[in-house]
Write an enzyme that holds these catalytic residues in place. Structure first.
Site, short mmCIF file in Angstrom:
data_model
loop_
_atom_site.label_atom_id
_atom_site.label_comp_id
_atom_site.label_asym_id
_atom_site.label_seq_id
_atom_site.Cartn_x
_atom_site.Cartn_y
_atom_site.Cartn_z
N ASP A 313 0.81 -1.22 0.00
CA ASP A 313 0.00 0.00 0.00
C ASP A 313 0.84 1.27 0.00
O ASP A 313 0.37 2.33 -0.39
CB ASP A 313 -0.94 0.01 1.21
CG ASP A 313 -2.01 -1.08 1.09
OD1 ASP A 313 -2.34 -1.46 -0.05
OD2 ASP A 313 -2.50 -1.55 2.12
N GLY A 315 4.44 1.42 -1.18
CA GLY A 315 5.28 1.48 -2.38
C GLY A 315 4.49 1.41 -3.68
O GLY A 315 4.92 1.93 -4.70
N TYR A 397 -9.82 -0.65 2.95
CA TYR A 397 -9.29 -0.57 4.31
C TYR A 397 -8.94 0.86 4.70
O TYR A 397 -8.58 1.67 3.86
CB TYR A 397 -8.00 -1.38 4.41
CG TYR A 397 -8.09 -2.57 5.34
CD1 TYR A 397 -8.64 -3.76 4.91
CD2 TYR A 397 -7.63 -2.49 6.65
CE1 TYR A 397 -8.72 -4.86 5.76
CE2 TYR A 397 -7.71 -3.59 7.50
CZ TYR A 397 -8.25 -4.77 7.05
OH TYR A 397 -8.33 -5.85 7.89
N HIS A 447 -5.40 -13.16 6.05
CA HIS A 447 -4.39 -12.28 5.46
C HIS A 447 -3.58 -11.65 6.58
O HIS A 447 -3.93 -11.77 7.76
CB HIS A 447 -5.05 -11.20 4.59
CG HIS A 447 -6.00 -10.33 5.35
ND1 HIS A 447 -7.30 -10.68 5.59
CD2 HIS A 447 -5.84 -9.12 5.93
CE1 HIS A 447 -7.90 -9.74 6.29
NE2 HIS A 447 -7.04 -8.77 6.52
N HIS A 449 -1.32 -8.00 7.71
CA HIS A 449 -0.94 -6.62 7.40
C HIS A 449 0.46 -6.44 7.98
O HIS A 449 0.63 -6.44 9.20
CB HIS A 449 -1.89 -5.62 8.07
CG HIS A 449 -3.33 -5.82 7.70
ND1 HIS A 449 -3.95 -5.08 6.73
CD2 HIS A 449 -4.26 -6.67 8.18
CE1 HIS A 449 -5.22 -5.47 6.63
NE2 HIS A 449 -5.43 -6.43 7.50
N HIS A 608 -4.51 -11.45 10.46
CA HIS A 608 -5.96 -11.25 10.48
C HIS A 608 -6.69 -12.53 10.11
O HIS A 608 -6.82 -12.87 8.94
CB HIS A 608 -6.34 -10.10 9.53
CG HIS A 608 -7.72 -9.58 9.78
ND1 HIS A 608 -8.23 -8.46 9.15
CD2 HIS A 608 -8.71 -10.03 10.59
CE1 HIS A 608 -9.47 -8.26 9.58
NE2 HIS A 608 -9.79 -9.21 10.44
NI NI Z 1 -7.24 -7.27 7.85
#
Ligand code: NI
Length: 652
Positions: A313, A315, A397, A447, A449, A608
């Site tokens: 998110d 680069g 998000y 996933h 982060h 997550h």
């Molecule tokens: Ni998440």
């Protein structure tokens, strides 16, 4: 490209009056001047887009020598993309000499970050495409306007088709809203991915998969859809009748004994510079620069249409470009100072982002307390902390980036994750081993982060080292007859490879940044402690294609010699990078990292595994790390905080 003459005329008058300090982000007029100089020297044209323009931060030595009102360099780095030539360039624009001082092509195959304008142009290209229209018809979708088109970075996986070669691409996923303001993520259309050529701005192909049924439930989240809102909450007002305790001069903030400068880039968003602490009249440097410099969100769904979901998110998109304009009373509460920063779009138009960064104080519970039950003495202090933050919306998000300063000399970085989970559809009765059903027939894939902080420590001076501390029990024996002994073992990192480390809760591992040439009164080098918070390793395989670009996630700690050119954990251009760059590449040289200028990189992950309670809009999850004094002060620096005004017996 169309540069209006107005912009050029305005920018003739600009520059020097605006920037007060070499680290000030480029002002609107400077961005306009940069665009005008690029246009004048024929670096722009109908096919050329501007991916970004940011200040080239002057060398540390120049910043440190800078005196108020003395002249300083102002240089802009513009990343340009020529769609016609299918080539991209870095142009250095000297704003003092008003000229382009160099132009360097990007390596072949490497792409600048996705531009905001490209997302909407890509969506339009999808909507124009006969392939898209035919696919909708096949699926019985009669109103194409209800299809939510979501372009994702295409990455580079070694599975690209010949037609993809050398093409700047996005991959658009599709969702179907039940009405224009519906939450599209409630109804994923798993069966089609549109691949778009951003040079031609046209669909290259559609990838089709088995048609899955749409989940049955809507998931509207806007206020008009929520019946029976709570009515029993009484107001809380944050009142500071004498104003806040901080002062802001330009981009410099002073609060309590802290002093720092606020920066902002289109890529990282908020950047903190030259953080120092006034210790009894002596201004002691702690961090020269601090930012969250990269992140990646790898999704664990192995299916053909989804294994490329690994957004970088920062680069690939740029968090500064995606920053929110914050609202008083909603995003931030209390007496707020907002910083505005200008943004430049791909056409060279400059617009201010008002309220981009929020600065305010918060009461944070107790700072310290003790009661001597024998003497009856009792002291308690309230903790006041200074919060500086911004929030970026990246597609589905939201990420809030918060830095806190405390009265005990501590700094904390906290990231708040919220927004809407990305989803896939399940057939009735189906489950996925790679995700969680969060609403009927709606799957939220597992996933992570993963964030990378880049800290440039300057603990009492430029030359620092990093020491790892592991607590370990001593085996029962002659020196430990009762088995209770444990020690805190310190290991100094001398080379980059030694410093590639992971967190370890089994040894309560932490790291100390020390200045070897500055001892505290107890004879140990002064230091600051990196305190890890929530963290875990990446769960993608080391040989997964995404790890070529996301190799920085394979360690939680990296230490490198400070280099202004080594700015981002995944390198300068992660978008479609064929081999990957950044920390794994730079550290192959295994350079010396002790008692020198260093950068400390801390990588931290939120894992997550979704819950039904994360749907439809996820309540905030938080993670981060601390940077706390460890032998930096002679004793607690929080002793001189005054008692709170007495409101009851206990406070006096
Ligand atoms: Ni998440």
């Amino acid at each position: 490209m169309a540069i209006s003459t107005d912009v050029r005329e305005i920018s003739e008058q600009v520059i020097a009056p605006f920037a007060k300090h070499p680290l000030d982000p480029l002002y609107s007029a400077e961005l306009e001047e940069t665009v005008a100089i690029l246009a004048r020297e024929n670096h722009l044209g109908d096919n050329v887009r501007i991916a970004s323009i940011n200040l080239i931060e002057p060398a540390k030595s120049l910043v440190e020598k800078h005196q108020p009102r003395s002249p300083f360099e102002r240089k802009a780095l513009a990343v340009l993309m020529d769609r016609g030539k299918r080539a991209s360039y870095e142009a250095v624009v000297d704003l003092v000499n008003k000229s382009v001082s160099s132009v360097t092509p990007l390596p072949s195959g490497v792409q600048p970050s996705v531009m905001l304008d490209e997302f909407s142009e890509c969506e339009q290209a999808v909507r124009r495409s006969p392939l898209f229209q035919a696919a909708l018809k096949k699926r019985g979708v009669t109103d194409a306007d209800l299809v939510m088109v979501e372009p994702w970075s295409a990455g580079m996986y070694g599975t690209e088709l010949p037609e993809d070669k050398g093409v700047r691409r996005l991959r658009a996923l599709c969702f179907l809203r039940s009405e224009p303001k519906d939450n599209g993520y409630a109804r994923p259309m798993d069966s089609m991915v549109m691949v778009v050529d951003l040079y031609e701005m046209k669909v290259i192909r559609i990838e089709e998969y088995p048609i899955a049924p749409l989940p049955p439930e809507p998931a509207n989240w806007a206020r008009e859809y929520i019946p029976n809102m709570r009515k029993d909450l009484k107001p809380v007002d944050i009142v500071q009748p004498e104003g806040p305790s901080f002062t802001v001069e330009g981009n410099q903030v002073e609060w309590q004994k802290w002093k720092f400068r606020v920066g902002f880039t289109s890529r990282e968003g908020l950047v903190l510079h030259t953080i120092s602490y006034n210790d009894d009249g002596v201004e002691r440097p702690i961090l020269y620069r601090a930012s969250i410099c990269e992140m990646v969100v790898p999704y664990g769904d192995p299916r053909e249409q989804y294994y490329r979901k690994n957004a970088f998110d920062i680069g690939e998109y740029g968090l500064g470009m995606l920053a929110n304009s914050l609202a008083l009373g909603c995003d931030c509460l209390g007496v707020i100072h907002y910083f505005d920063f200008p943004l430049v779009n791909s056409h060279g138009n400059v617009t201010p982002l008002t309220n981009a960064v929020c600065l305010h104080e918060e009461d944070f519970g107790i700072l310290w307390k003790h009661t001597d039950w024998r003497t009856g003495q009792s002291e308690v202090r309230r903790s006041r902390r200074l919060s500086i933050s911004f929030i970026a919306t990246v597609g589905n998000y939201e990420y809030g980036f918060y830095w806190y300063f405390y009265q005990d000399g501590s700094i904390q970085c906290e990231i708040k994750l919220t927004g809407i989970m990305n989803t896939t559809a399940l057939a009735p009765g189906e489950t996925s081993p790679y995700g969680m059903e969060v609403a009927p027939q709606l799957n939220a894939p597992f996933h992570q982060h993963i964030f990378a902080a880049r800290l440039v420590p300057s603990v009492d001076g430029p030359n620092n080292s990093v020491v790892e501390v592991n607590s370990v029990g001593v085996p029962t024996g002659p020196s430990n007859p009762h088995g209770n002994a444990f020690v805190a073992e310190e290991t100094l990192f001398t080379t980059e490879k030694e410093a590639q480390r992971r967190v370890n809760s089994a040894t309560a591992r932490f790291w100390r940044v020390v200045n070897p040439s500055k001892k505290n009164r107890l004879g140990r080098p002064v230091g600051y402690r990196l305190v890890p918070g929530e963290n875990c390793p990446p769960f993608v395989q080391p040989d997964a294609a995404v790890m070529r670009r996301a190799g920085f996630t394979s360690n939680h700690v990296w230490v490198t010699p400070y280099s202004p050119q080594e700015r981002y954990a995944a390198g300068e251009y992660p978008n479609q990078h064929p081999t990957g760059d950044g920390l794994p590449n730079w550290t192959k040289a295994n350079r010396k990292i002790d008692d020198t200028e260093i950068a400390l990189w801390y990588v931290f992950a939120h894992n997550h595994v979704p819950r039904p309670e994360d749907w439809p809009v996820m309540p905030v999850s938080m993670l981060g790390f601390g940077f706390r004094p460890d032998g930096f002060f002679e004793r607690s620096p929080a002793m001189d905080v005054a008692p709170p005004p007495a409101k009851s017996e206990c406070c006096h």
